[in-house]
Each structure stands twice: as C-alpha cells, then as structure tokens.
Design an enzyme around this catalytic site. Structure first.
Site, PDB file in Angstrom:
ATOM      1  N   ASP A   1     -38.882 -97.820  52.472  1.00 43.75           N
ATOM      2  CA  ASP A   1     -38.555 -98.244  53.473  1.00 43.75           C
ATOM      3  C   ASP A   1     -37.074 -98.300  54.142  1.00 43.75           C
ATOM      4  OD1 ASP A   1     -37.615-100.963  53.381  1.00 43.75           O
ATOM      5  OD2 ASP A   1     -37.743-101.863  51.685  1.00 43.75           O
TER       6      ASP A   1
ATOM      7  N   HIS B   1     -35.445-100.201  62.995  1.00 41.86           N
ATOM      8  CA  HIS B   1     -34.840-100.665  61.735  1.00 41.86           C
ATOM      9  C   HIS B   1     -35.869-100.306  60.434  1.00 41.86           C
ATOM     10  CE1 HIS B   1     -31.829-104.022  63.149  1.00 41.86           C
ATOM     11  NE2 HIS B   1     -33.077-103.057  64.309  1.00 41.86           N
TER      12      HIS B   1
END
Ligand code: ADQ
Length: 513
Positions: free
Chosen positions: A420, A212
């Site tokens: 991110d 992720h």
C-alpha cells in the site's frame, strides 16, 4: 486577451446550470502566450478572477472530488480541496460524463466555481477512457506498482489510450492556465505522462507530480516494456513526490539504471535542462476533524457498541476498498486462525469488515469478492451460534461520519495490505480512538504507514499465524501499554498531517523547500 464569443461554442446545461463549452480551433500556444484571462459561464465570457495570491494552484487528478460535499471524501480529495480552499485555484479532472464518439479533438469541459475553487470536468471519449482507466491505469500500472507482476495485463491499445488521454488532459489544461506562474500539481499513476505532454505544448511552469501508490524496485519496474518511457516522463517534472523513503529509493535506482542520471544528497538530479527534485512527502489526515467525527458517533453505532459492552464482546475492524492489494482474504484467514490458536477468543471477539466495491470492470477484481464471501461464510458456518456472529461483512461504502464512529468503537484496527502506498485508514483508526481507552492498531509492514507508525503492532500479512497472534496480543493488551502506544502514534500523525503534506509539497514545488 479578450476572447470573443465567436471562438467559444458554449451552451447552458439544463440540469446543472453551469457551462459546457468547447473551443474549436483555439490555438493553445496563443492562449499560453497571452495568459488567456477568460472565464466562461453559461456562454458568457467574463474576465477570469485571478486569485490575489502570488501563484495560483492548479491541481489535476483523474477524478474530481465533490467540492460541494467533502464529508464523503477521503484522502486525496480532502487534501486537494483544502489546498485549493487555502489559496484559491483550479482543479481539473475527468468528468463522470463521457462522449460517445470522438467528434472533435478539442477539449470539452464543464466548469463550476464554488468560492475560491474552480473545477473543470473534462468530458472524454467513453471507450478511450475505459482503455486508459480500466486498461493501462488499473490493469497494467496498478498491479505493477503493487508488485503483482502475475496480474499485469499488457496490451498495446491500453498504452495508446493512456497516452492519448494524457495528451487530452494536457491540451485542456494548457487552455485553462492563466500564465507561467501557475503552480501545477499532478496526482497519481493515471497521469504520469501529463508533465511531458505539457512540456511538449511549450508549458514552462513549475510542475510537480505526487505518486499515491508505491514505486516498485527496479527489477520489477523493468518488467514493463514501457519503463524507459515512464522514467523519461517522470524526469520532465520539477518535483516528483512519493509516500515513503523506500519508494524514493526505488525510483532513484530505476532512474540510474535506465539513463544513468544520478541524484545528489538532496535528492536532486539534472535532466532535460532542469533540476528534478525527488522526495518523500508522507500523506496524512486532518486529525482533529476526524477525532471530532469519531466522538459524535451516530446513535445506532453507539447502541451497537453498548450491546457489545454488555455482552463483553470486543470488536476487530477492517475498512478497505475491495482491492486485491489490501490483503483481505489473508486477513479473514488470520481471524479464523485466531479462533483456532486462541480458543478463549471464541464468543469474545467479533470481526467487522467493511469493503466497498471498486473497479468492478477490471477482471482481477472479479474473483476477490466471491473469495471473501466464501471465506466469511465458511468461518461463520463453522463458529457462529445464535448469540455470536464471528464475521460481519459489509460490501458497501459507509459514510465517513459512521466510519469514524465504528473505528472508535473497535478495540482492534486491522490494516494488513500486501502492499500500500500509505493507507490512510491506519491513521484514521488512531485519530478515532478515545485517548483514555484506546484500541490497538495491527499494521502490515508493507503499508507505507508502517514507516511512520512503529508503535503499532507491525505484522507480515503473508504470515497468517503471526497476524492471528498479533490480534490476540492486541485484544488483551493492558491499558497503560495501549495509552503509551496510542500517545506516540497520535503525535506522529499530528506531525505529518494533511496540512503538513501539502505545505511541504507546495513549498518544494514553488522552489522553496
Ligand atoms: P486507497 O487505496 O483508496 O488510496 P486508503 O488510503 O486506505 O487507500 O483510503 C483512502 C480513503 O478511503 C480513506 O479515507 C478511507 O477511510 C476511505 N475508505 C476506504 N474504504 C472505505 C469504505 N469501505 N467505506 C468508506 N470509506 C472508505 C490511495 C493509495 C493509498 C494512499 C491514498 C492516499 O492506495 O495507499 O494512502 O491513496 O494517498
């Protein structure tokens, strides 16, 4: 195999009503060979209801979502729960409850079933869990994978605990599998070695891993002394999935640099006698349900929004976990620069930052809270008057339904992480907007989402003046331009939504994609 109760020590938990069980001396190899079809509830052994779909889905993530109330869940929890709800299956994760001492090496698991989803909460030794979670996962891998070598903390006991906990997950999972056909989907950096541990136990099932968070470039990745082992672990999977093409490329280059394995044009490589597929599966959200939530905003959110309309105030919003990767201090500085460089925005714009507490036991997180509070205080001290508070800062998690309403009521969405994996808030901001009068997303080029969301205002979060000017541009953007940009962005997040993410990953995992 019918399993006798003699092999299972089980007792009913008085508070929750479901079973806490321990399996002493149970041979994992035996339960694999025989396709252990036993499901224990309250000390009874019952035949396991194997879902009538051809292949059962088994998901493993560090934490389990609350399947009884997914209204509070974001990202991973929703995506995983929906995948399990669609086809039925098992979700294994660490329990919030811990063992105070390591009494036994046998897995201690709390099982719960809701409809077609079964959850298995693994009760792990407290101290070992902390060294694994606060230590290796969040003090070593998280900073490393977010390109922050300055924050990486390497300690031998972190790595030992990380490997030990992954071995415990493997042992627990091996006993819960119903056969070689179960599709195993492992999530995130906490569990990189889990596939290799399962292979060591003789598990031949197809196993997929989804990361992720970003995968760093080879030069950064090589800075961890454990990089060769981690690459070896990742090559034990059938599918290794990433958020972006950049991450996929970084991974492949690290593999090539580490053990000369090369990938073909489809992203496949031969390793350990199997084909490993590496591919990008950008995670998405359930766009329609988030839009509906935003439309049904709570009354106080609506009143707050009306008050601002009357005062002619526009709202800029940021929503994040209070994590150093999210670029929060720089974002607040950019707002302060907006007021300096664009004085017409004084008393015309207000900035709402919602930053929920996270990983407070990890030392790198201790500073950021005081840094942010000091910056908010300094800006407010300099600019605020009786009628206008420039920055409203909320250090709490906010319920998702309120969050959706707040995003809709904001004319600018500020998503400026320094790095991110994807950043789902960017997608949630787009989904929350009124298509007839949408707000503008200001998005960091270093968020994975920037690969897809080119019609937002893309900024370099390290360049504070650039961010300030982008906010100013967003605040005065004409309606027709806002509608055009928003329309293109909505199409994109609908195409790559949560359902497409899990469909694509599971197709690859089943060997069909
Ligand atoms: P996170 O780092 O947690 O996730 P993000 O994707 O932005 O980052 O957020 C996940 C969810 O948490 C979102 O649904 C968001 O609304 C919610 N959330 C964040 N802050 C909140 C707050 N203050 N109050 C309430 N809810 C809040 C990791 C990776 C990301 C990746 C996701 C999913 O770091 O890059 O997008 O996993 O893969």
């Amino acid at each position: 195999m019918e399993q006798s109760d003699a092999q299972t020590v089980a007792r009913r938990s008085s508070s929750s009503g479901f079973a806490l069980f321990q399996r002493p001396n149970e041979s994992l190899a035996t339960s694999q060979r025989s396709g252990d079809a036993t499901h224990r509830q309250g000390g009874l052994a019952e035949p396991r209801q194997i879902a009538n779909v051809a292949r059962r889905l088994v998901v493993i993530s560090n934490r389990l979502g609350n399947i009884r109330d997914l209204s509070q869940a974001g990202g991973l929890a929703v995506g995983v729960a929906d995948a399990l709800a669609e086809r039925g299956g098992l979700w294994l994760g660490a329990s919030d409850e811990h063992q105070d001492s390591v009494a036994s090496d046998q897995p201690l698991i709390r099982l719960e079933r809701l409809g077609r989803i079964e959850t298995a909460a693994l009760i792990l030794p407290r101290e070992e869990y902390s060294l694994y979670y606060n230590g290796y996962a969040n003090s070593t891998l998280w900073p490393l994978f977010h390109y922050r070598l300055d924050l990486v903390n390497h300690r031998a006991e972190f790595l030992d605990a990380y490997r030990q906990i992954n071995a415990r997950f493997a042992k627990a999972l091996a006993g819960l599998l119903s056969g070689n056909d179960d599709l195993i989907w492992i999530h995130d950096y906490h569990l990189i070695p889990l596939g290799a541990e399962l292979r060591r136990l003789g598990i031949r099932n197809r196993i997929g891993f989804f990361l992720h968070i970003p995968f760093p470039p080879p030069d950064l990745f090589a800075a961890t002394p454990d990089h060769e082992e981690l690459i070896g672990d990742l090559l034990q999977y059938d599918v290794v999935g990433f958020q972006t093409e950049t991450d996929v490329a970084n991974f492949r280059r690290s593999v090539q640099a580490t053990n000369s394995t090369t990938f073909d044009t489809n992203g496949a490589a031969e390793a350990n006698g199997r084909t490993v597929l590496s591919k990008c599966f950008p995670i998405g959200i359930d766009v329609d349900s988030f839009s509906r939530m935003a439309n049904d905003a709570a009354e106080d959110v609506q009143i707050d929004s009306m008050r601002r309309q009357i005062l002619g105030l526009k709202q800029i919003i940021g929503v994040d976990r209070l994590d150093y990767s999210k670029g929060l201090p720089g974002r607040m500085q950019a707002f302060a620069r907006l007021l300096e460089r664009h004085p017409e925005q004084e008393r015309a714009a207000t900035y709402l930052q919602i930053a929920s507490p996270t990983r407070e036991e990890v030392s790198a997180y201790a500073d950021i809270r005081s840094q942010l509070e000091a910056t908010a205080g300094a800006v407010n001290g300099k600019y605020a008057d009786l009628a206008w508070t420039p920055i409203r800062y909320i250090h709490r998690a906010v319920a998702r339904s309120r969050l959706a309403g707040l995003l809709r009521a904001s004319q600018v969405g500020l998503v400026t992480p320094l790095r991110d994996g994807m950043n789902l808030v960017a997608k949630e901001y787009i989904a929350a907007q009124d298509p007839a009068d949408p707000g503008v997303l200001v998005l960091s080029r270093f968020a994975g989402a920037a690969e897809e969301l080119a019609e937002s205002l893309i900024v370099n979060p390290y360049a504070v003046d650039e961010v300030a000017d982008a906010i100013a541009k967003a605040l005065v953007m004409p309606l027709d331009e806002r509608i055009a940009r928003h329309g293109a962005l909505v199409k994109r997040i609908k195409r790559n939504d949560a359902a497409e993410w899990r469909r694509a990953f599971l197709a690859a995992l089943a060997g069909e994609g």
